[in-house]
Design an enzyme around this catalytic site. Structure first.
Site, mmCIF file in Angstrom:
data_model
loop_
_atom_site.group_PDB
_atom_site.id
_atom_site.type_symbol
_atom_site.label_atom_id
_atom_site.label_comp_id
_atom_site.label_asym_id
_atom_site.label_seq_id
_atom_site.Cartn_x
_atom_site.Cartn_y
_atom_site.Cartn_z
ATOM 1 N N LYS A 1 0.844 -1.199 0.000
ATOM 2 C CA LYS A 1 0.000 0.000 0.000
ATOM 3 C C LYS A 1 0.878 1.248 0.000
ATOM 4 O O LYS A 1 2.078 1.187 0.283
ATOM 5 C CB LYS A 1 -0.919 -0.009 1.218
ATOM 6 C CG LYS A 1 -0.197 -0.020 2.558
ATOM 7 C CD LYS A 1 -1.165 -0.085 3.717
ATOM 8 C CE LYS A 1 -0.423 -0.093 5.053
ATOM 9 N NZ LYS A 1 -1.326 -0.065 6.205
ATOM 10 N N ARG B 1 -9.868 0.356 15.559
ATOM 11 C CA ARG B 1 -9.826 1.190 14.367
ATOM 12 C C ARG B 1 -10.895 0.704 13.395
ATOM 13 O O ARG B 1 -11.879 1.371 13.158
ATOM 14 C CB ARG B 1 -8.416 1.141 13.750
ATOM 15 C CG ARG B 1 -8.168 2.163 12.673
ATOM 16 C CD ARG B 1 -6.709 2.197 12.281
ATOM 17 N NE ARG B 1 -6.218 0.903 11.789
ATOM 18 C CZ ARG B 1 -4.969 0.676 11.411
ATOM 19 N NH1 ARG B 1 -4.062 1.636 11.510
ATOM 20 N NH2 ARG B 1 -4.611 -0.517 10.957
ATOM 21 N N TYR C 1 13.665 32.031 4.033
ATOM 22 C CA TYR C 1 12.406 32.684 4.392
ATOM 23 C C TYR C 1 12.376 33.114 5.858
ATOM 24 O O TYR C 1 12.863 32.393 6.743
ATOM 25 C CB TYR C 1 11.233 31.747 4.126
ATOM 26 C CG TYR C 1 10.862 31.619 2.668
ATOM 27 C CD1 TYR C 1 10.458 32.738 1.932
ATOM 28 C CD2 TYR C 1 10.886 30.387 2.025
ATOM 29 C CE1 TYR C 1 10.110 32.618 0.593
ATOM 30 C CE2 TYR C 1 10.531 30.255 0.693
ATOM 31 C CZ TYR C 1 10.146 31.378 -0.029
ATOM 32 O OH TYR C 1 9.797 31.274 -1.341
ATOM 33 N N MET D 1 9.934 25.063 -0.641
ATOM 34 C CA MET D 1 9.161 24.056 -1.370
ATOM 35 C C MET D 1 10.052 23.135 -2.202
ATOM 36 O O MET D 1 9.851 21.922 -2.229
ATOM 37 C CB MET D 1 8.145 24.743 -2.287
ATOM 38 C CG MET D 1 7.271 23.763 -3.056
ATOM 39 S SD MET D 1 6.086 24.570 -4.146
ATOM 40 C CE MET D 1 4.957 25.280 -2.956
#
Length: 820
Positions: free
Chosen positions: A489, A587, A715, A764
């Protein structure tokens, strides 16, 4: 591989077998794997009992055309027209045959052993000696108790030099390999920690390796090492030693400097100063090169000639690389060597790939085979089954001359690589798997560049051999008959879809599991035929689930009701489902209180058939929760027994996840679910050598800047250096999966073997590293994680788990798959 010296009957005599001979046919090919069949009419299959009993795969080999078998017991029902050679031990029979074959030839043989460097030294010696010798050598890294006999079988009358490597993992193995190789010249490479666990001491390991040279005439090795073992070496064995410390060595390397990207070595040999320029800088390569330098001098080559040849050594790639190609193609790049043995390995890997409807082989001329050109290309053509190769492209004047040998509907031939490149547009490569297999001087890397999709320079390398090692480790932990469901998965935990699934299918796992239906559909479209369980089947996609023969997990009454209605509307009965029982995870799943009602519904439900019943451990790796784990096992046993009594038939039971496979063998039941352990991560495995990380995430330096103390970086001006220094901007950011939490010194990456911290915020597409203490330039490789800087360490840096690190790697990061 190709010998016309033997028949089934004569081999029976050589290995002292009891024989059932129906037709005494010629034998030229030895097989040990039913999935890798070559030259079936003249093949002899050895039913080895290694990790799996080879006798179970005789019928599979028979279907592929094999009619000759070495077995350890008489078959109850012999197959039609099959010959059987019955021996007490099949592996010993294989080794006996190879030793007999070696004895038929008088040739010089170089035997190589050591912990590291065997394969590189072998391949570099081949490059250095091939000009005047017809060489037979171990394909790839065939150096085991099985690999050595298969390698030696390739000796033909045309060979005048053999180069074979021998690897051992424990005591009493080398005598068998020595009898097969019978080296006249021995080379002992670097001794490291590999396989230390198989010996009581490092000394015991070295002494075992030295057995390879007990009948040799010359031994080449490191003076510092051989000095410690003089009393254990045959006094009649001539030695040629090298050293960087002791001037008593035959080759004393006293000076090492770097010159324009090359390594410049100066040494004393025969009381004279000599020199050698090596086109490598890393220390492992330099040591291997010095070993080759010593070997050439010991074999009688002049220092000047040796230096000339050493300067032209080229890197050895022993790995196939699978990359994403143009026009929805996959490209298997093996464009660094071309010989008959490595071609067979590459074709086997091509056969595993099912993700495209078409398979293409691009092959150059093959040199130094020891066969006549006609016999060589007849043998190559026989390896290319038309049902497995859809298109064949031959490059080179020799292969072009024998074009009529190749019985493939679509075939093209070109005199050289340039001619092929000019015709690429007309060949229209599209939705196919392409294998590139070329001798180095054909420069097939040019074809690779034309076919491989241009992508982001950040790359995640997936080592499929490591994945196979991990799979085999867990197989070794299983009780007899226990099946494996491999969890693929989330893009196989970030490692790829059909690339990983194809490998697992080829190596015969029993089930695959995915999270959602579309993941299962993608695997089916990629050629995966294994049963696939879907953990979260969406009601809106039941049609796709049925169309692609996927099997749903059923975890609630509403889901069972909806799926039953769908099946009944479509007149479907006995559709396989998997029942999830909630034993404490809370779950998904039916709870113990639901069992009576569930059994009542199943008793009258003919639309479904319960394939398996399973549950999920909460903390199987945590000792402090062992009492709860045991409680889960008891709840699970109670539930599946009640359900099976109602059903009236047996199902597959499974609760063990990766960590439970080794910690809770009592909970293996009928099947285990192997997840992140496949990818080399399992905190419950204490043996650090048992599992191998399969993934390496690497990027490169875009720019290097000088930064003064106190200047801000990135940044929000969050980054700065405490003193004047340098930063490197690298091509990875949070869009690639390198999370913002790694910023401002939390995360670290490897450059030139040194860990350097991040500076400022992660952007990014890029981030900055403090490289003030490392000499760095644009284009240098940067390691985000690998076997040294492990994923587990990155997870600790930001307080998460390895699953999150792996699955966050963006799809825009190119995956490259390696296979040896």
């Amino acid at each position: 591989m190709a010998n016309s010296l033997y028949t089934a009957g004569s081999i029976g005599q050589i290995i002292s077998a009891n024989v059932i001979i129906v037709n005494d046919v010629p034998i030229s090919t030895l097989l040990t794997d039913s999935r890798r069949i070559a030259n079936a009419p003249e093949a002899l299959f050895f039913a080895l009992s290694n990790r799996r009993d080879g006798h179970q795969f005789i019928s599979e080999a028979y279907e592929s055309g094999v009619r000759n078998y070495v077995v350890s017991s008489k078959p109850a029902e012999p197959l039609l027209n099959a010959n059987y050679l019955i021996v007490p031990n099949v592996l010993i029979a294989l080794q006996t045959l190879a030793a007999h074959h070696r004895n038929q030839f008088e040739l010089q043989v170089i035997g190589i052993t050591g912990s590291n460097g065997k394969t590189i030294v072998k391949e570099w010696l081949y490059q250095l000696l091939v000009a005047e010798h017809n060489i037979v050598r171990s394909p790839k890294s065939y150096n085991s108790q099985i690999g050595v006999p298969l390698s030696v079988w390739n000796i033909t009358a045309g060979n005048d030099l053999g180069i074979f490597e021998a690897g051992i993992s424990t005591i009493n193995e080398m005598d068998k390999l020595e009898a097969i190789i019978k080296p006249t010249v021995g080379i002992l490479t670097h001794i490291g920690s590999a396989h230390d666990e198989g010996f009581s001491s490092r000394q015991e390991k070295v002494l075992e390796k030295l057995k390879l040279f007990k009948n040799s005439k010359l031994l080449i090795g490191h003076y510092d090492l051989l000095l410690d073992y003089q009393k254990d070496i045959n006094p009649d064995l001539k030695q040629f030693t090298w050293s960087r410390q002791f001037n008593q060595a035959d080759l004393y390397v006293f000076s090492e400097t770097t010159i324009k990207g090359n390594y410049y070595l100066r040494a004393i040999y025969n009381k004279k100063e000599i020199e050698c320029l090596v086109p490598f800088l890393d220390q492992a390569s330099v040591e291997n090169a010095i070993t080759c330098w010593a070997a050439m001098l010991a074999l009688g080559y002049s220092p000047v000639e040796t230096d000339t040849r050493m300067e032209h050594l080229v890197p050895v790639s022993m790995r196939l690389e699978m990359k994403t190609g143009i026009n929805d193609c996959s490209v298997i790049d093996d464009s660094y060597n071309s010989d008959i043995q490595s071609l067979e390995i590459a074709l086997n890997f091509l056969e595993q790939q099912n993700q495209h409807p078409k398979k293409t082989l691009i092959l150059s001329d093959i040199f130094q085979s020891g066969l006549s050109q006609e016999a060589l290309y007849a043998q190559v053509a026989a390896m290319l089954h038309p049902e497995k190769i859809d298109r064949f492209i031959g490059v080179g004047e020799s292969i072009q001359h024998f074009r009529d040998q190749f019985n493939i509907a679509e075939k093209h031939f070109y005199p050289d690589t340039e001619a092929l490149l000019k015709d690429m547009a007309r060949l229209n490569f599209n939705d196919e798997t392409i294998l590139l297999k070329g001798a180095r001087n054909f420069e097939f890397e040019r074809i690779s560049r034309a076919l491989v999709q241009k992508a982001h320079e950040t790359v995640m390398e997936i080592n499929l051999n490591a994945l196979l090692n991990n799979l085999n480790y867990y197989k070794s932990q299983l009780q007899p008959g226990v099946k494996i469901m491999a969890m693929v998965k989330a893009f196989s935990y970030g490692s790829g879809t059909f690339e990983v699934a194809n490998m697992l299918q080829y190596h015969k796992v029993d089930y695959l599991s995915v999270a959602y239906i579309d993941e299962g559909v993608a695997l089916r479209q990629g050629g995966i035929t294994l049963p696939i369980m879907v953990l979260n089947p969406e009601i809106t996609a039941f049609d796709k689930l049925i169309e692609y023969k996927l099997q749903p997990e059923i975890y609630s009454f509403s889901l069972l009701s909806e799926f039953t209605k769908y099946l009944q509307l479509n007149d479907i009965v006995d559709y396989p489902i998997h029942l999830k029982i909630d034993t404490g995870m809370h779950r998904l799943g039916f709870e113990p209180a639901d069992m009576d009602m569930l059994c009542d519904l199943l008793e009258v439900n003919t639309a479904v058939r319960v394939k398996s019943i399973f549950s999920h451990f909460v903390a199987s790796d945590a000792e402090q929760h062992d009492a709860f784990t045991l409680k889960q096992i008891r709840r699970f046993e109670k539930a599946f027994r009640q359900i099976e009594r109602t059903l009236g038939y047996q199902t597959i039971k499974h609760i063990a996840n990766t960590s439970a496979i080794s910690r809770w063998k009592v909970a293996q039941f009928d099947m285990v679910r192997l997840g992140i352990g496949l990818y080399g991560i399992d905190p419950s495995v204490k043996d650090t050598n048992a599992l191998q990380p399969i993934a390496t995430l690497k990027t490169s330096v875009s720019q290097v800047k000088k930064i003064k103390a106190g200047e801000t970086i990135g940044y929000n001006r969050n980054g700065s250096l405490k003193k004047d220094g340098h930063i490197a901007t690298v091509r990875i950011g949070y869009a690639d999966g390198y999370l913002r939490a790694f910023g401002n010194g939390v995360g670290k990456m490897l450059i030139k073997g040194k860990l350097v911290p991040t500076v400022g915020n992660i952007a990014m597409d890029m981030c900055m590293l403090d490289v003030s203490d490392v000499e760095v330039k644009e284009g240098d490789e940067v390691i985000v994680f690998n076997e040294e800087q492990r994923i587990e360490e990155l997870a600790k840096q930001i307080g998460t788990i390895p699953y999150e690190i792996l699955t966050n790697i963006s799809q825009r990061v190119k995956r490259v798959y390696f296979y040896e």
